[in-house]
Every structure is written in structure tokens, then in C-alpha cells.
Design a protein around this motif. Structure first.
Motif, PDB file in Angstrom:
ATOM      1  N   VAL A   1      -7.571  35.919 -15.257  1.00  0.00           N
ATOM      2  CA  VAL A   1      -7.258  36.876 -16.321  1.00  0.00           C
ATOM      3  C   VAL A   1      -6.637  37.538 -15.474  1.00  0.00           C
ATOM      4  CG1 VAL A   1      -7.900  38.571 -17.715  1.00  0.00           C
ATOM      5  CG2 VAL A   1      -9.728  36.539 -17.599  1.00  0.00           C
ATOM      6  N   SER A   2      -4.897  38.212 -16.536  1.00  0.00           N
ATOM      7  CA  SER A   2      -4.194  38.689 -15.398  1.00  0.00           C
ATOM      8  C   SER A   2      -2.811  39.327 -17.203  1.00  0.00           C
ATOM      9  CB  SER A   2      -3.323  38.084 -14.858  1.00  0.00           C
ATOM     10  OG  SER A   2      -1.892  38.848 -14.179  1.00  0.00           O
ATOM     11  N   THR A   3      -2.658  40.252 -16.829  1.00  0.00           N
ATOM     12  CA  THR A   3      -2.358  41.331 -17.639  1.00  0.00           C
ATOM     13  C   THR A   3      -0.595  40.873 -16.908  1.00  0.00           C
ATOM     14  OG1 THR A   3      -2.445  43.005 -17.112  1.00  0.00           O
ATOM     15  CG2 THR A   3      -4.410  42.472 -18.806  1.00  0.00           C
ATOM     16  N   CYS A   4      -0.018  40.584 -16.286  1.00  0.00           N
ATOM     17  CA  CYS A   4       0.984  40.597 -15.367  1.00  0.00           C
ATOM     18  C   CYS A   4       2.004  39.352 -15.169  1.00  0.00           C
ATOM     19  CB  CYS A   4       0.667  41.767 -14.494  1.00  0.00           C
ATOM     20  SG  CYS A   4       3.087  41.568 -14.007  1.00  0.00           S
ATOM     21  N   ALA A   5       2.728  38.479 -15.958  1.00  0.00           N
ATOM     22  CA  ALA A   5       3.391  36.951 -15.647  1.00  0.00           C
ATOM     23  C   ALA A   5       3.909  37.349 -14.657  1.00  0.00           C
ATOM     24  CB  ALA A   5       4.083  36.687 -17.093  1.00  0.00           C
ATOM     25  N   THR A   6       4.739  38.132 -14.148  1.00  0.00           N
ATOM     26  CA  THR A   6       5.917  38.401 -13.245  1.00  0.00           C
ATOM     27  C   THR A   6       4.948  38.476 -11.737  1.00  0.00           C
ATOM     28  OG1 THR A   6       6.385  40.120 -13.387  1.00  0.00           O
ATOM     29  CG2 THR A   6       7.834  39.199 -13.982  1.00  0.00           C
TER      30      THR A   6
ATOM     31  N   MET B   1       6.390  35.550 -25.590  1.00  0.00           N
ATOM     32  CA  MET B   1       7.163  35.120 -25.806  1.00  0.00           C
ATOM     33  C   MET B   1       7.775  34.910 -24.585  1.00  0.00           C
ATOM     34  SD  MET B   1       6.761  33.675 -28.437  1.00  0.00           S
ATOM     35  CE  MET B   1       5.247  34.509 -29.132  1.00  0.00           C
ATOM     36  N   GLU B   2       7.990  35.936 -24.030  1.00  0.00           N
ATOM     37  CA  GLU B   2       9.278  36.105 -22.355  1.00  0.00           C
ATOM     38  C   GLU B   2       8.126  36.035 -21.409  1.00  0.00           C
ATOM     39  OE1 GLU B   2      10.845  39.475 -19.931  1.00  0.00           O
ATOM     40  OE2 GLU B   2      11.040  39.579 -22.788  1.00  0.00           O
ATOM     41  N   GLU B   3       6.909  36.325 -21.530  1.00  0.00           N
ATOM     42  CA  GLU B   3       5.412  36.128 -20.167  1.00  0.00           C
ATOM     43  C   GLU B   3       5.556  34.557 -20.516  1.00  0.00           C
ATOM     44  OE1 GLU B   3       2.670  38.559 -19.289  1.00  0.00           O
ATOM     45  OE2 GLU B   3       4.124  39.551 -19.202  1.00  0.00           O
ATOM     46  N   ALA B   4       5.825  33.668 -21.282  1.00  0.00           N
ATOM     47  CA  ALA B   4       4.950  32.481 -21.937  1.00  0.00           C
ATOM     48  C   ALA B   4       6.491  31.772 -21.419  1.00  0.00           C
ATOM     49  CB  ALA B   4       4.570  31.616 -22.980  1.00  0.00           C
ATOM     50  N   ASN B   5       7.558  31.543 -21.308  1.00  0.00           N
ATOM     51  CA  ASN B   5       8.750  31.413 -20.619  1.00  0.00           C
ATOM     52  C   ASN B   5       8.974  31.178 -19.371  1.00  0.00           C
ATOM     53  OD1 ASN B   5      10.714  29.787 -22.692  1.00  0.00           O
ATOM     54  ND2 ASN B   5      10.646  31.757 -23.594  1.00  0.00           N
ATOM     55  N   PHE B   6       8.535  32.649 -19.167  1.00  0.00           N
ATOM     56  CA  PHE B   6       8.268  32.250 -17.504  1.00  0.00           C
ATOM     57  C   PHE B   6       7.437  32.192 -16.587  1.00  0.00           C
ATOM     58  CE2 PHE B   6       7.095  34.911 -13.924  1.00  0.00           C
ATOM     59  CZ  PHE B   6       8.157  35.138 -13.552  1.00  0.00           C
TER      60      PHE B   6
END
Length: 314
Positions: free
Chosen positions: A131-136, A157-162
């Protein structure tokens, strides 16, 4: 009562970098450490994108190193929760639970922003275990795996794309059929063939075993049935809340509570009060950008104290 030259509130990368710079300038800053010393980085297991650590470094270790560095130059640390501040007259007054009243000629606010969580069973226990709250920060660890992103706004949306750079498949889960995200962000996500959609599903529980996350149990709002979406990782992307309540509206913020600083500086609307790190950054939210703004805050603060001193002796 001692009047400190500077009090730094918060011990994430921003606050600790400020402490290192101010301590080296012989300004003996006092650093107030809240209930989450080291900030969000202490919930991140491995940090691979902080320059200078080619093999990566554990989040808590990186923060412990920064703290030791600040202490080595003479920064003082005290634990407490800042309940309120009085910025109407100088020296400024801080009311700190567990300590009492403190006074300072200048203040650096580095209280960060807290990721919003869903508040469902299994979620908090598995932070750092899928479990995370930070895609980068954490996307890299899910190469070739199926992951879930929960949220319906631009950041989701941004995280999903990344995350499609790493994952074999990204499933976007949102409790409503409509998304809050702007049309351009939605279109971009919908055009990405690695993203699949699970809308009108309410997350109920994070499913995990001893090895970490196995999936997300959701309630299908159309059928009323519960189902499990299998995945190795779950990214919660429902926003952040800047920790600015204790300021009592004395510092100018945007409508979501992020402190507004003069562009290119860390200056707030009150002379002598500076802000750095995620509390004034809703855009980048990285350890390295927080540290950079911490350096800026220390230099801005040093300049301010010199000017005040010069004015007194003029």
C-alpha cells in the motif's frame, strides 16, 4: 524565558535541511519534532531517487542521518505538538503540548502534508508492504505487476498513467461512476491501454497475507455484491491535507490549506515566518524538492535575522 532566534516546526527533509543550514550559521535553531518524526519518508521503506545514494537508502535511515547532521552543528531537538501560534507580535509565541510556551524571533513552518487514507481494514497495516500514497516514490517496485489506483481526481489519473511505465496492468477504482478529474486528464488515462476501469466500486478492505498485498475487496454498488480485485500493489490517490490548522488562519493559504509563499522564495505574508517542504508544495511533493526548499527557508531566515539585527543597531 529564552527567545530562540529560530524555531523550526517539523522534521521532514525540509525542516531538517533548514536545521542543518541554520545550525552551521551558528543560529542554534530549536526543532520541534511532532508525532511523526522524519515525516512521510519514515513510512517509505526504500528511497531510490534521493541523489547520492546509488544503492538506495531506507527512508527512516535517511531522516536519521539528516537529524544527526543537524545535531552535529548544534541544532536542538524537542518533541511536542504545536497546538497554536501567536504571530501578531514579536517575538512570536508557540504553544506546544508537552513543553509549554516558547518564543522565537523567526519561525520556519515545515509541517508537511498528510496523505488522505480510505480508513478501511488492512490499509494502514500494509503501508510499505504494497500500500502506497506516492507513485513516484514506489512505482518502480511494481515492475511487471498488476496494481490498483484508488481515486477519481487529477492526481489519480496522473498516478495511474505514471504507473503504467512499470506495471503490467493498472486498475482504476472509484466509488462513483463519474470522475472528478479534468477532461484532459481523463482522456489521457482512457487512451492508455494499460489502464482498466472499475468504477462504481467502494473499497472495503485491503486483502493481504504475510508477504504483503494480494488485492482489494470492493463493494459493487450496482449489484450490492462484494468482490476482490487481485493486485500486488494499491496506490491511494485521494489527495493530501496540508498540516496548517494550528496556524489559526494567520498565514495566507490557498483554498485547500497549502501555505502561499512569495514566488521563488519561502516568505509568507508575515515577515519572519517562512514555509518549506510539502506544506507549501502541492505539486512536486518529493523529498529532494522539500530539502531544496528547506535550504531556501534557512537562507531567507538568516537574511531576515541579519536585517532585523542591523535595524536594531542602526
Amino acid at each position: 524565558m529564552t527567545v530562540y532566534k529560530t524555531i523550526i516546526i517539523g522534521t521532514g527533509p525540509g525542516g531538517l535541511t533548514s536545521a542543518i543550514y541554520l545550525a552551521r550559521a551558528n543560529l542554534s535553531p530549536l526543532v520541534i519534532e511532532g508525532p511523526e518524526p522524519g515525516g512521510q519518508l519514515t513510512t517509505t521503506t526504500e528511497v531510490e531517487n534521493f541523489p547520492g545514494f546509488p544503492d538506495g537508502i531506507m527512508g527512516p535511515e535517511l531522516m536519521a542521518n539528516m537529524r544527526q547532521q543537524a545535531e552535529r552543528f548544534g541544532a536542538e531537538f524537542r518533541s511536542g505538538w504545536v497546538n497554536s501560534v501567536d504571530l501578531s507580535k514579536r517575538p512570536f509565541t508557540l504553544n506546544v503540548e508537552g513543553i509549554g510556551e516558547l518564543k522565537a524571533e523567526s519561525i520556519i513552518v515545515s509541517t508537511g502534508a498528510s496523505a488522505k487514507y480510505l480508513g478501511i481494514p488492512g490499509e494502514r497495516d500494509n503501508v510499505g508492504r504494497g500500500v502506497s500514497t506516492c507513485a513516484t516514490c514506489d512505482g518502480f517496485f511494481f515492475r511487471g505487476k498488476k496494481i490498483i489506483v484508488v481515486g477519481g481526481g487529477d492526481s489519480a489519473m496522473e498516478e495511474a498513467n505514471f504507473l503504467t511505465r512499470f506495471a503490467s496492468e493498472v486498475v482504476l477504482v472509484n466509488r462513483r461512476t463519474e470522475l472528478r478529474a479534468s477532461k484532459i486528464m481523463q482522456d489521457r488515462a482512457r487512451a492508455n491501454e494499460k489502464i482498466s476501469w472499475n468504477l462504481n466500486r467502494t473499497p472495503v478492505e485491503v486483502v493481504a497475507d504475510d508477504n504483503g498485498v494480494k488485492g482489494l475487496k470492493v463493494l459493487n454498488n450496482e449489484t450490492g455484491q462484494e468482490e476482490v480485485i487481485e493486485a500486488s500493489g494499491i496506490f491511494i490517490a485521494i489527495g493530501h491535507t496540508p498540516n496548517t490548522k494550528f496556524l489559526g488562519g494567520q498565514i495566507t493559504t490557498d483554498e485547500t490549506g497549502y501555505i502561499l509563499v512569495q514566488p521563488g522564495t519561502t516568505l509568507t505574508n508575515i515577515p519572519g515566518v517562512f514555509a518549506c517542504g510539502d506544506v507549501q508544495d502541492s505539486r512536486y511533493r518529493q523529498a529532494i524538492s522539500a530539502a531544496g526548499s528547506g535550504c531556501m527557508a534557512a537562507l531567507d531566515c538568516e537574511r531576515y535575522l541579519e536585517e532585523v539585527e542591523a535595524h536594531v543597531h542602526a
